[in-house]
Scaffold this motif. Structure first.
Motif, PDB file in Angstrom:
ATOM      1  N   PHE A   1      -6.026   0.328  -7.359  1.00  0.00           N
ATOM      2  CA  PHE A   1      -5.994   1.724  -6.918  1.00  0.00           C
ATOM      3  C   PHE A   1      -7.341   2.116  -6.339  1.00  0.00           C
ATOM      4  CE2 PHE A   1      -6.075   6.331  -7.407  1.00  0.00           C
ATOM      5  CZ  PHE A   1      -4.848   6.664  -6.873  1.00  0.00           C
TER       6      PHE A   1
ATOM      7  N   GLU B   1      -1.531  10.271  -7.764  1.00  0.00           N
ATOM      8  CA  GLU B   1      -1.912   8.863  -7.904  1.00  0.00           C
ATOM      9  C   GLU B   1      -0.706   8.014  -8.305  1.00  0.00           C
ATOM     10  OE1 GLU B   1      -6.534   9.641  -9.362  1.00  0.00           O
ATOM     11  OE2 GLU B   1      -4.996   9.010 -10.782  1.00  0.00           O
ATOM     12  N   ASP B   2       0.084   8.518  -9.256  1.00  0.00           N
ATOM     13  CA  ASP B   2       1.267   7.772  -9.698  1.00  0.00           C
ATOM     14  C   ASP B   2       2.281   7.636  -8.567  1.00  0.00           C
ATOM     15  OD1 ASP B   2       0.143   7.483 -12.166  1.00  0.00           O
ATOM     16  OD2 ASP B   2       1.298   9.095 -13.119  1.00  0.00           O
TER      17      ASP B   2
ATOM     18  N   ASP C   1      -3.043  -4.146  -9.940  1.00  0.00           N
ATOM     19  CA  ASP C   1      -3.272  -2.808  -9.395  1.00  0.00           C
ATOM     20  C   ASP C   1      -4.702  -2.719  -8.882  1.00  0.00           C
ATOM     21  OD1 ASP C   1      -3.360  -0.153  -8.785  1.00  0.00           O
ATOM     22  OD2 ASP C   1      -3.247   0.571 -10.842  1.00  0.00           O
TER      23      ASP C   1
ATOM     24  N   GLU D   1       0.842  -1.197   0.000  1.00  0.00           N
ATOM     25  CA  GLU D   1       0.000   0.000   0.000  1.00  0.00           C
ATOM     26  C   GLU D   1       0.873   1.241   0.000  1.00  0.00           C
ATOM     27  OE1 GLU D   1      -3.722   0.390   2.413  1.00  0.00           O
ATOM     28  OE2 GLU D   1      -2.599   1.979   3.425  1.00  0.00           O
TER      29      GLU D   1
ATOM     30  N   ARG E   1       1.100   4.912  -6.335  1.00  0.00           N
ATOM     31  CA  ARG E   1       1.333   3.598  -6.948  1.00  0.00           C
ATOM     32  C   ARG E   1       2.784   3.157  -6.778  1.00  0.00           C
ATOM     33  NH1 ARG E   1      -2.285   5.857 -11.099  1.00  0.00           N
ATOM     34  NH2 ARG E   1      -4.229   4.656 -11.101  1.00  0.00           N
ATOM     35  N   ARG E   2       3.720   4.088  -7.010  1.00  0.00           N
ATOM     36  CA  ARG E   2       5.137   3.737  -6.837  1.00  0.00           C
ATOM     37  C   ARG E   2       5.422   3.341  -5.393  1.00  0.00           C
ATOM     38  NH1 ARG E   2       5.879   7.884 -10.866  1.00  0.00           N
ATOM     39  NH2 ARG E   2       5.837   9.506  -9.261  1.00  0.00           N
TER      40      ARG E   2
ATOM     41  N   ALA F   1      -3.119   3.831  -2.882  1.00  0.00           N
ATOM     42  CA  ALA F   1      -3.052   2.793  -3.914  1.00  0.00           C
ATOM     43  C   ALA F   1      -2.658   1.477  -3.265  1.00  0.00           C
ATOM     44  CB  ALA F   1      -2.046   3.172  -4.991  1.00  0.00           C
ATOM     45  N   GLN F   2      -3.216   0.386  -3.772  1.00  0.00           N
ATOM     46  CA  GLN F   2      -2.847  -0.958  -3.315  1.00  0.00           C
ATOM     47  C   GLN F   2      -2.443  -1.805  -4.516  1.00  0.00           C
ATOM     48  OE1 GLN F   2      -6.259   0.021  -2.388  1.00  0.00           O
ATOM     49  NE2 GLN F   2      -5.491   1.040  -0.560  1.00  0.00           N
ATOM     50  N   VAL F   3      -1.456  -2.658  -4.312  1.00  0.00           N
ATOM     51  CA  VAL F   3      -1.039  -3.592  -5.355  1.00  0.00           C
ATOM     52  C   VAL F   3      -0.876  -4.977  -4.751  1.00  0.00           C
ATOM     53  CG1 VAL F   3       0.140  -1.867  -6.779  1.00  0.00           C
ATOM     54  CG2 VAL F   3       1.411  -3.088  -5.004  1.00  0.00           C
TER      55      VAL F   3
END
Length: 232
Positions: free
Chosen positions: A192, A156-157, A190, A32, A160-161, A222-224
């Motif tokens: 998000f 947002e980016d 992803d 996260e 994500r990173r 964001a979550q991945v």
């Protein structure tokens, strides 16, 4: 013929475990990332509720009041594209029986008309003044204020990173704890979930004029989900 089929089934069953043993081990993790930022716009839901003896009178009074509200918003610099009607309602007003006359039951004593609009205020330094002007124009319903970022893509980016870095760090930790070596990335999903942004740390900030408003900060999250192979 039956013997041949039986041999094929046995061979297939014996081959399956050998194929499974060749599949590399995996480490599946989630990560996260969250980025906080000061908001640069606000969304206000407000309007007017009027009551009158008849439905027509309630609607007429409401329309006149909302016309004044629209004029005030225009004078405050709010563009028409940033004002949207979200609710129009007309309902009877019910009144209970007088004491000692309960047999009469409930009756309609008038009508209530409601008109709500959603207003995008893109200059936060003028938000307090807009709210003050709405009150002076006759607004008696403010449903709420939400703060957000008009252009959230860069944030947002960044979130994500941060989520990917968090997931990789967890995978490396698990691999080290298990005594294995982390292999290459095999899957990444992803998920998000940053809209709408969440309110955080509301520090009171009085505007130059009008109602004091707390902007605070907003968070984009964001979550991945990542799957790594275990190296041989």
């Amino acid at each position: 013929m039956l013997r041949s089929i039986g041999i094929l089934v046995v061979c297939a069953a014996l081959a399956a475990p050998a194929w499974a043993d060749d599949e590399p081990g995996r480490i599946a993790v989630s990560g996260e990332g969250r980025v906080e930022s000061a908001p640069d716009m606000a969304v206000v839901t407000a309007g007017v509720e009027t009551t009158a003896a008849s439905a027509g009178e309630a609607l007429a009074a409401n329309s006149a009041a909302m016309t004044a509200v629209m004029e005030v918003l225009t004078a405050a610099g709010v563009e028409s594209r940033d004002v949207q009607t979200t609710e129009i309602g007309l309902n009877p007003v019910w009144t209970g029986p007088q004491p000692g006359r309960e047999e009469e039951g409930m009756r309609i004593s008038g009508y209530s008309a409601t008109n709500l609009v959603t207003i995008n205020v893109r200059a936060l330094d003028g938000l307090g003044g807009v709210l003050d002007a709405l009150g002076q124009a006759g607004v008696n319903r403010i449903q709420g204020i939400a703060f957000s970022v008009a252009e959230p893509r860069a944030l947002e980016d960044e979130a994500r990173r941060a989520a990917v870095a968090d997931a990789r760090a967890r995978a490396e930790l698990y691999a080290q704890a298990a005594g294995v070596e982390l292999g290459p990335l095999m899957e990444l999903r992803d998920s998000f979930a940053a809209r709408p942004p969440m309110m955080l740390r509301a520090e009171v900030a009085s505007m130059d004029a009008g109602v004091p408003v707390s902007g605070g900060s907003v968070a984009l999250t964001a979550q991945v989900e990542m799957v790594f192979a275990i190296a041989d």
